[in-house]
Design a protein around this motif. Sequence first.
Motif, mmCIF file in Angstrom:
data_model
loop_
_atom_site.group_PDB
_atom_site.id
_atom_site.type_symbol
_atom_site.label_atom_id
_atom_site.label_comp_id
_atom_site.label_asym_id
_atom_site.label_seq_id
_atom_site.Cartn_x
_atom_site.Cartn_y
_atom_site.Cartn_z
ATOM 1 N N ASP A 77 0.818 -1.211 0.000
ATOM 2 C CA ASP A 77 0.000 0.000 0.000
ATOM 3 C C ASP A 77 0.854 1.265 0.000
ATOM 4 O OD1 ASP A 77 -1.917 -1.914 0.304
ATOM 5 O OD2 ASP A 77 -2.750 -1.108 2.160
ATOM 6 N N VAL A 78 0.259 2.341 -0.521
ATOM 7 C CA VAL A 78 0.903 3.658 -0.485
ATOM 8 C C VAL A 78 -0.096 4.686 0.019
ATOM 9 C CG1 VAL A 78 2.519 3.151 -2.356
ATOM 10 C CG2 VAL A 78 0.316 4.236 -2.880
ATOM 11 N N ALA A 79 0.440 5.812 0.457
ATOM 12 C CA ALA A 79 -0.387 6.953 0.868
ATOM 13 C C ALA A 79 0.117 8.186 0.142
ATOM 14 C CB ALA A 79 -0.321 7.159 2.376
ATOM 15 N N LEU A 80 -0.802 8.941 -0.445
ATOM 16 C CA LEU A 80 -0.470 10.196 -1.124
ATOM 17 C C LEU A 80 -1.076 11.346 -0.327
ATOM 18 C CD1 LEU A 80 -0.943 7.825 -3.406
ATOM 19 C CD2 LEU A 80 -0.530 9.712 -4.973
ATOM 20 N N VAL A 81 -0.324 12.406 -0.132
ATOM 21 C CA VAL A 81 -0.803 13.588 0.581
ATOM 22 C C VAL A 81 -0.701 14.754 -0.382
ATOM 23 C CG1 VAL A 81 -0.517 15.078 2.585
ATOM 24 C CG2 VAL A 81 -0.019 12.631 2.779
ATOM 25 N N GLU A 82 -1.856 15.202 -0.882
ATOM 26 C CA GLU A 82 -1.898 16.150 -1.986
ATOM 27 C C GLU A 82 -3.007 17.194 -1.779
ATOM 28 O OE1 GLU A 82 0.143 16.185 -4.507
ATOM 29 O OE2 GLU A 82 1.115 14.225 -4.417
ATOM 30 N N PRO A 83 -2.965 18.283 -2.543
ATOM 31 C CA PRO A 83 -4.048 19.270 -2.473
ATOM 32 C C PRO A 83 -5.383 18.715 -2.961
ATOM 33 C CG PRO A 83 -2.081 20.253 -3.422
ATOM 34 C CD PRO A 83 -1.841 18.775 -3.360
ATOM 35 N N GLN A 84 -5.355 17.662 -3.793
ATOM 36 C CA GLN A 84 -6.570 17.066 -4.299
ATOM 37 C C GLN A 84 -6.381 15.561 -4.401
ATOM 38 O OE1 GLN A 84 -4.744 19.360 -6.645
ATOM 39 N NE2 GLN A 84 -3.501 17.514 -6.813
ATOM 40 N N GLU A 85 -7.471 14.851 -4.652
ATOM 41 C CA GLU A 85 -7.382 13.408 -4.822
ATOM 42 C C GLU A 85 -6.537 13.091 -6.057
ATOM 43 O OE1 GLU A 85 -11.220 11.562 -4.884
ATOM 44 O OE2 GLU A 85 -12.006 12.922 -3.364
ATOM 45 N N PRO A 86 -5.768 11.999 -6.020
ATOM 46 C CA PRO A 86 -4.945 11.646 -7.175
ATOM 47 C C PRO A 86 -5.802 11.108 -8.320
ATOM 48 C CG PRO A 86 -4.832 9.918 -5.535
ATOM 49 C CD PRO A 86 -5.615 11.053 -4.906
ATOM 50 N N PRO A 87 -5.251 11.071 -9.531
ATOM 51 C CA PRO A 87 -5.974 10.465 -10.644
ATOM 52 C C PRO A 87 -6.096 8.959 -10.434
ATOM 53 C CG PRO A 87 -3.710 10.920 -11.260
ATOM 54 C CD PRO A 87 -3.903 11.541 -9.919
ATOM 55 N N ALA A 88 -6.939 8.317 -11.225
ATOM 56 C CA ALA A 88 -7.093 6.869 -11.123
ATOM 57 C C ALA A 88 -5.769 6.178 -11.402
ATOM 58 C CB ALA A 88 -8.165 6.398 -12.099
ATOM 59 N N ILE A 89 -5.437 5.205 -10.566
ATOM 60 C CA ILE A 89 -4.181 4.462 -10.702
ATOM 61 C C ILE A 89 -4.495 3.038 -11.144
ATOM 62 C CG2 ILE A 89 -2.087 3.698 -9.542
ATOM 63 C CD1 ILE A 89 -2.365 6.744 -9.810
ATOM 64 N N PRO A 90 -4.073 2.630 -12.334
ATOM 65 C CA PRO A 90 -4.370 1.283 -12.816
ATOM 66 C C PRO A 90 -3.847 0.209 -11.866
ATOM 67 C CG PRO A 90 -3.505 2.648 -14.593
ATOM 68 C CD PRO A 90 -3.306 3.417 -13.323
ATOM 69 N N GLY A 91 -4.694 -0.762 -11.566
ATOM 70 C CA GLY A 91 -4.278 -1.863 -10.711
ATOM 71 C C GLY A 91 -4.298 -1.540 -9.234
ATOM 72 N N ALA A 92 -4.826 -0.367 -8.861
ATOM 73 C CA ALA A 92 -4.908 0.010 -7.455
ATOM 74 C C ALA A 92 -6.293 0.578 -7.171
ATOM 75 C CB ALA A 92 -3.838 1.038 -7.106
ATOM 76 N N ARG A 93 -6.714 0.473 -5.942
ATOM 77 C CA ARG A 93 -7.993 1.045 -5.533
ATOM 78 C C ARG A 93 -7.820 1.851 -4.258
ATOM 79 N NH1 ARG A 93 -10.170 -1.788 -1.268
ATOM 80 N NH2 ARG A 93 -9.267 -3.857 -0.874
ATOM 81 N N VAL A 94 -8.732 2.783 -4.042
ATOM 82 C CA VAL A 94 -8.676 3.657 -2.873
ATOM 83 C C VAL A 94 -9.183 2.912 -1.639
ATOM 84 C CG1 VAL A 94 -9.559 5.779 -1.835
ATOM 85 C CG2 VAL A 94 -8.936 5.735 -4.271
ATOM 86 N N VAL A 95 -8.386 2.912 -0.592
ATOM 87 C CA VAL A 95 -8.781 2.322 0.684
ATOM 88 C C VAL A 95 -9.469 3.358 1.562
ATOM 89 C CG1 VAL A 95 -7.938 1.220 2.801
ATOM 90 C CG2 VAL A 95 -6.874 0.677 0.616
ATOM 91 N N SER A 96 -8.908 4.553 1.592
ATOM 92 C CA SER A 96 -9.477 5.598 2.440
ATOM 93 C C SER A 96 -9.056 6.963 1.925
ATOM 94 C CB SER A 96 -9.027 5.428 3.895
ATOM 95 O OG SER A 96 -7.616 5.546 3.996
ATOM 96 N N LYS A 97 -9.858 7.965 2.263
ATOM 97 C CA LYS A 97 -9.540 9.363 1.972
ATOM 98 C C LYS A 97 -9.823 10.163 3.240
ATOM 99 C CE LYS A 97 -12.326 9.433 -1.520
ATOM 100 N NZ LYS A 97 -13.139 9.881 -2.691
ATOM 101 N N ASP A 98 -8.833 10.904 3.703
ATOM 102 C CA ASP A 98 -8.991 11.684 4.919
ATOM 103 C C ASP A 98 -8.468 13.094 4.701
ATOM 104 O OD1 ASP A 98 -9.787 9.615 7.108
ATOM 105 O OD2 ASP A 98 -8.092 8.667 6.089
ATOM 106 N N MET A 99 -9.165 14.054 5.278
ATOM 107 C CA MET A 99 -8.689 15.427 5.229
ATOM 108 C C MET A 99 -7.637 15.622 6.317
ATOM 109 S SD MET A 99 -10.309 16.398 2.674
ATOM 110 C CE MET A 99 -9.587 18.047 2.669
ATOM 111 N N ALA A 100 -6.558 16.273 5.951
ATOM 112 C CA ALA A 100 -5.467 16.516 6.898
ATOM 113 C C ALA A 100 -5.175 18.006 6.977
ATOM 114 C CB ALA A 100 -4.210 15.763 6.460
ATOM 115 N N TRP A 101 -4.836 18.450 8.155
ATOM 116 C CA TRP A 101 -4.356 19.810 8.353
ATOM 117 C C TRP A 101 -2.844 19.811 8.295
ATOM 118 C CZ3 TRP A 101 -6.635 23.762 12.262
ATOM 119 C CH2 TRP A 101 -7.941 24.072 11.897
ATOM 120 N N GLN A 102 -2.308 20.701 7.501
ATOM 121 C CA GLN A 102 -0.864 20.930 7.515
ATOM 122 C C GLN A 102 -0.620 22.186 8.352
ATOM 123 O OE1 GLN A 102 1.583 22.601 4.080
ATOM 124 N NE2 GLN A 102 1.989 20.398 3.907
ATOM 125 N N MET A 103 0.270 22.063 9.331
ATOM 126 C CA MET A 103 0.536 23.163 10.247
ATOM 127 C C MET A 103 2.026 23.468 10.261
ATOM 128 S SD MET A 103 -2.029 21.986 13.350
ATOM 129 C CE MET A 103 -2.180 23.645 14.057
#
Length: 244
Positions: A77-103
């Motif tokens: 598994d991988v985790a991406l931390v971005e301003p928006q959701e990533p594009p569809a990744i072939p062969g992978a599915r989204v497990v979770s999406k969470d909003m994070a605060w950067q401080m």
Amino acid sequence: MAWDLGANLGYGRAVSGTHPLDRPILAMLTGARQANLAIVRAGARRLAPAYGVFAALSDETPESREALGAMVREMGDVALVEPQEPPAIPGARVVSKDMAWQMIAEAAFGSFPTTNVDIVDLGPGDAADMLGLATLTQPGPFMARTPELGDFVGVKAEGRLVAMAGERMKPDGMTEVSGVCTDPEYRGRGYAAALMRVVMERIRARGEVPFLHAYAANTGAIAIYERLGFRFRRELVMTRLTAA
């Protein structure tokens, strides 16, 4: 100060003038201090699995998205931390999406009271205890070699590690405070704040700026961070991917 990561780092859009922390994982995995920990295929980068789960795309071409999907299938598994959701990744599915605060803590420390506690530096001999504490408390992604990403300090009681804090992402000129956790039996004693102050002081002594990430829903932790001098910078999306 104007930052420029290049026109190919924003999912096909120019990002001239954006701050490196807008895409912290990409900044980490392309920066001078931690680029050597990245596994790179086409425009996909992921942190070596023994160190963590973070990944980023430098572009959204089919080749790069295919490469990231292959990494997920081969390495986990991988985790991406971005301003928006990533594009569809072939062969992978989204497990979770969470909003994070950067401080970020650019100003002086807050007025959090000091705690009279014996703080010790943690090293290779503490690695198993650190992983055990992180597994118990779930402060965020923490792997066997995560402690090697930076300096860690802790509090020990009755011969065991009961609290810790340390460093993780190191984009140029900045260092993330991370791995902050306390054994449930020892919470409420101010250990986390005391440890974070030490980590922050060391980061600033190197001429760098401390920053961190917190789940937006974790208002209790955010309140502590604000009292330590951290201020909200922006909201990001943490997306976890697994093999489809």
